[in-house]
Scaffold this motif. Structure first.
Motif, PDB file in Angstrom:
ATOM      1  N   UNK A  63       1.468   7.607   6.572  1.00  0.00           N
ATOM      2  CA  UNK A  63       1.127   6.255   7.021  1.00  0.00           C
ATOM      3  C   UNK A  63       1.182   5.205   5.899  1.00  0.00           C
ATOM      4  N   UNK A  64       0.610   5.489   4.698  1.00  0.00           N
ATOM      5  CA  UNK A  64       0.732   4.481   3.643  1.00  0.00           C
ATOM      6  C   UNK A  64       2.193   4.139   3.307  1.00  0.00           C
ATOM      7  N   UNK A  71       4.636   4.236   5.483  1.00  0.00           N
ATOM      8  CA  UNK A  71       5.082   3.396   6.604  1.00  0.00           C
ATOM      9  C   UNK A  71       4.659   1.946   6.380  1.00  0.00           C
ATOM     10  N   UNK A  72       3.390   1.777   5.964  1.00  0.00           N
ATOM     11  CA  UNK A  72       2.884   0.426   5.716  1.00  0.00           C
ATOM     12  C   UNK A  72       3.687  -0.232   4.584  1.00  0.00           C
ATOM     13  N   UNK A  73       3.979   0.561   3.554  1.00  0.00           N
ATOM     14  CA  UNK A  73       4.762   0.020   2.424  1.00  0.00           C
ATOM     15  C   UNK A  73       6.129  -0.466   2.905  1.00  0.00           C
ATOM     16  N   UNK A  74       6.724   0.246   3.859  1.00  0.00           N
ATOM     17  CA  UNK A  74       8.024  -0.172   4.399  1.00  0.00           C
ATOM     18  C   UNK A  74       7.907  -1.541   5.078  1.00  0.00           C
ATOM     19  N   UNK A  75       6.791  -1.739   5.814  1.00  0.00           N
ATOM     20  CA  UNK A  75       6.628  -3.032   6.486  1.00  0.00           C
ATOM     21  C   UNK A  75       6.304  -4.147   5.482  1.00  0.00           C
ATOM     22  N   UNK A  76       5.787  -3.763   4.315  1.00  0.00           N
ATOM     23  CA  UNK A  76       5.440  -4.772   3.301  1.00  0.00           C
ATOM     24  C   UNK A  76       6.639  -5.162   2.436  1.00  0.00           C
ATOM     25  N   UNK A  77       7.767  -4.523   2.676  1.00  0.00           N
ATOM     26  CA  UNK A  77       8.963  -4.938   1.944  1.00  0.00           C
ATOM     27  C   UNK A  77       9.642  -3.844   1.144  1.00  0.00           C
ATOM     28  N   UNK A  78       9.106  -2.622   1.197  1.00  0.00           N
ATOM     29  CA  UNK A  78       9.707  -1.531   0.413  1.00  0.00           C
ATOM     30  C   UNK A  78      10.941  -0.962   1.099  1.00  0.00           C
ATOM     31  N   UNK A  79      11.886  -0.529   0.285  1.00  0.00           N
ATOM     32  CA  UNK A  79      12.924   0.367   0.794  1.00  0.00           C
ATOM     33  C   UNK A  79      12.288   1.758   0.832  1.00  0.00           C
ATOM     34  N   UNK A  85      11.665   2.872  -2.638  1.00  0.00           N
ATOM     35  CA  UNK A  85      10.511   2.202  -3.267  1.00  0.00           C
ATOM     36  C   UNK A  85       9.194   2.758  -2.725  1.00  0.00           C
ATOM     37  N   UNK A 141       6.598   4.001  -5.329  1.00  0.00           N
ATOM     38  CA  UNK A 141       5.363   3.232  -5.525  1.00  0.00           C
ATOM     39  C   UNK A 141       4.155   3.818  -4.798  1.00  0.00           C
ATOM     40  N   UNK A 142       4.391   4.566  -3.707  1.00  0.00           N
ATOM     41  CA  UNK A 142       3.259   5.029  -2.891  1.00  0.00           C
ATOM     42  C   UNK A 142       3.139   6.559  -2.873  1.00  0.00           C
ATOM     43  N   UNK A 176       0.475   9.185  -5.215  1.00  0.00           N
ATOM     44  CA  UNK A 176      -0.487   9.972  -4.427  1.00  0.00           C
ATOM     45  C   UNK A 176      -0.268  11.470  -4.622  1.00  0.00           C
ATOM     46  N   UNK A 207       9.526   1.289  12.520  1.00  0.00           N
ATOM     47  CA  UNK A 207       9.293   2.636  11.980  1.00  0.00           C
ATOM     48  C   UNK A 207       9.897   3.705  12.892  1.00  0.00           C
ATOM     49  N   UNK A 211      12.238  -2.033   8.716  1.00  0.00           N
ATOM     50  CA  UNK A 211      10.886  -2.621   8.791  1.00  0.00           C
ATOM     51  C   UNK A 211      10.703  -3.800   7.833  1.00  0.00           C
ATOM     52  N   UNK A 212      11.245  -3.678   6.612  1.00  0.00           N
ATOM     53  CA  UNK A 212      11.000  -4.717   5.599  1.00  0.00           C
ATOM     54  C   UNK A 212      11.699  -6.035   5.938  1.00  0.00           C
ATOM     55  N   UNK A 234       6.919  -8.414   9.721  1.00  0.00           N
ATOM     56  CA  UNK A 234       5.777  -7.978  10.533  1.00  0.00           C
ATOM     57  C   UNK A 234       4.724  -7.348   9.622  1.00  0.00           C
ATOM     58  N   UNK A 258      -4.653   3.069   6.061  1.00  0.00           N
ATOM     59  CA  UNK A 258      -3.598   3.532   5.150  1.00  0.00           C
ATOM     60  C   UNK A 258      -3.540   2.747   3.844  1.00  0.00           C
ATOM     61  N   UNK A 262      -3.324   2.332  -0.073  1.00  0.00           N
ATOM     62  CA  UNK A 262      -2.558   3.164  -1.007  1.00  0.00           C
ATOM     63  C   UNK A 262      -3.512   3.888  -1.959  1.00  0.00           C
ATOM     64  N   UNK A 263      -3.485   5.222  -1.956  1.00  0.00           N
ATOM     65  CA  UNK A 263      -4.411   5.942  -2.850  1.00  0.00           C
ATOM     66  C   UNK A 263      -4.059   5.646  -4.310  1.00  0.00           C
ATOM     67  N   UNK A 301       0.644  -6.073  -3.677  1.00  0.00           N
ATOM     68  CA  UNK A 301       1.779  -5.148  -3.519  1.00  0.00           C
ATOM     69  C   UNK A 301       3.037  -5.868  -3.002  1.00  0.00           C
ATOM     70  N   UNK A 302       2.894  -6.544  -1.868  1.00  0.00           N
ATOM     71  CA  UNK A 302       4.069  -7.197  -1.259  1.00  0.00           C
ATOM     72  C   UNK A 302       4.590  -8.357  -2.126  1.00  0.00           C
ATOM     73  N   UNK A 315       6.524  -6.909  -4.985  1.00  0.00           N
ATOM     74  CA  UNK A 315       7.821  -6.363  -4.554  1.00  0.00           C
ATOM     75  C   UNK A 315       8.864  -7.463  -4.432  1.00  0.00           C
TER      76      UNK A 315
END
Lengths: 260, 216
Positions: free
Chosen positions: A159-160, A162-170, A173, A177-178, A182, B50, B70-71, B75, B83, B85-86, B96-97, B100
């Motif tokens: 899930x983290x 997945x969230x990173x992908x929506x925040x702009x990561x390839x 990345x 980064x995530x 971990x 996703x 997604x990026x 959204x 979720x 980030x640990x 983070x965003x 990036x």
């Protein structure tokens, strides 16, 4: 403590665990009792064994490092991507684990006699070379490192990422980064397992890299060489030295791993 | 505006979503309810990119984004488990965003400080996720999503981990955030009171179909 069924269950499980540990303690104790102070001094003074120790430390570290470099992407792919034929690929990745070690060495030896192998050897010679020791250790250790990394990524929620992908990561990345930060403890564990596996590797090294003193001799080879000339005391001392070395390095690496 | 056209999602021969069509106008706070396992989270994941739908199209502000990554969709997504980030501190989570996207450090810091102030978490910026309460984590996850300046925010049961006393506060926060950032929000919830308090558009999903729709 009242001995109810639950307590009885724990008691039986504890007995099994303790029995196993006692068995190992007896094995190591008997081996230690067999060695003498003279044989230890002989081991420590011997330039061949010092060279084998140095070579073992270097090649194990290199093999474990390369195994980790391979295990991270393969483990991540096998955990996060669903594709046709995945179970077959998964089984194929375990082949080095189930193959007899001598067969692994033989496969390496034969491969480097093929046209592709010879071309590779023109750039980097492997057969009966130190690089061959690293390669022989790597092919088996990598399979164990991949298993460990796969288990690590399976235990980490996707899930983290997945969230990173929506925040702009390839995807790359998100991995970098995530997922990797971990998975750092799993990476330490994979390195430890690969390192320990490499230290104990013998069959493939003997077949593929040989057992040339002061050249491709590593500690397991030393044990075999000493045994083959009837020097049991030295073989036992080197074996115990390997146990000590492995425990020291693994404790050190694990202690580092606890901090990351 | 979100437009879903005949969306379908099937896996291993099982239909999870079937002919889902809906239009959610811009700046609307839509709530989506439905029983567990009916496909609500799958729908959010398709909206985020996703998952690829088996059939149908997703349009955002009139642009077909079905095949975009997604990026590229703009959204923000806050999943049920938040979720975080640990190993990253709150400051790094929110930054983070922006980082990036290559923003200058001063601008990243200013955006982090602004959002942290807005969400009342300025005193938590140097903490790791393990050192946060459920409510604090939820605020950090929201701030992290908004730091990417999304047009659309998807929330998957974001208040489920909060106790009753914190829930009212969180509802007020979400309302304020939606208005201040002029967001279109799609919020999945099991709570009727949460839906009544927040939603201006109410959607219900049953067995992979959007069955009822009402406007507040």
């Amino acid at each position: 403590m009242h001995l109810n069924r639950s307590n009885l269950c724990w008691l039986v499980l504890a007995l099994i665990t303790v029995s196993y540990l006692v068995f190992w303690a007896l094995l190591l104790g008997a081996t230690a009792a067999y060695s003498t102070q003279d044989s230890w001094l002989q081991v420590l003074r011997s330039p061949e064994i010092r060279h084998a120790t140095f070579l073992s430390l270097v090649t194990c570290s290199l093999a474990a490092g390369f195994a980790l470099l391979l295990a991270v992407p393969v483990g991540y792919l096998m955990t996060r991507l669903e594709f046709r034929g995945k179970s077959w690929l998964d089984a194929a990745l375990d082949i080095p684990i189930i193959l007899p070690p001598l067969v692994v060495g033989l496969c390496l030896l034969i491969f480097f006699q093929t046209k592709i192998g010879k071309v590779i050897e023109m750039a980097v010679p492997f057969t009966y070379q130190v690089s061959g020791v690293v390669l022989a250790q790597f092919v088996v250790a990598a399979a164990f490192a991949i298993r460990t990394m796969r288990g690590t990524f399976q235990h980490l929620s996707a899930r983290p990422e997945d969230v990173a992908l929506t925040l702009g990561c390839t995807r790359f990345q998100a991995l970098w980064h995530v997922a990797l930060p971990a998975a750092r403890r799993g990476m330490v564990a994979a390195f430890c397992i690969a390192w320990a596996r490499s230290l104990g590797e013998f069959g493939p090294i003997l077949v593929f890299a040989g057992a040339t003193r002061m050249k491709t001799e590593v500690l397991p080879t030393t044990v075999w060489l000493e045994l083959s000339v009837g020097n049991l005391e030295a073989a036992v001392a080197v074996s115990l030295f390997m146990v000590l070395l492995a425990v020291l390095v693994l404790v050190a690496v694990r202690a580092t791993g606890e901090k990351v | 505006m979100i437009q879903l056209e005949q969306l379908a999602w099937k896996v291993s021969g099982r239909t999870i979503l079937e002919s889902v069509s809906v239009a959610i106008p811009a700046n609307t706070y839509a709530v989506l309810m439905g029983p567990t396992g009916c496909g609500k989270t799958t729908l959010l994941e398709i909206l985020c990119g996703l998952r690829q739908p088996t059939a149908g199209r997703v349009r955002l502000d009139g642009v077909d984004v079905t095949d975009l990554e997604p990026r590229e969709r703009g959204i923000g997504y806050v999943p049920q488990d938040l979720a975080l980030f640990p190993g990253l501190r709150v400051r790094e989570q929110i930054g983070f965003a922006p980082k990036l996207r290559g923003l200058p450090p001063a601008e990243i810091e200013s955006r982090v400080e602004h959002l942290a102030g807005q969400f009342g978490i300025a005193h938590l910026l140097n903490r790791l996720p393990d050192m946060l309460s459920g409510g604090e984590k939820q605020r950090v996850a929201l701030a992290r999503a908004l730091a990417a300046q999304p047009r659309l925010l998807l929330l998957d049961e974001p208040l489920s981990a909060l106790d009753e006393s914190m829930r009212a506060e969180a509802v007020a926060l979400l309302q304020r955030v939606q208005q201040e950032h002029a967001l279109t929000v799609l919020h999945v919830t099991h709570s009727s009171s949460e839906a009544a308090a927040l939603g201006t558009l109410h959607l219900r999903m049953v067995a992979g179909r959007l069955e009822a729709e009402s406007r507040a």
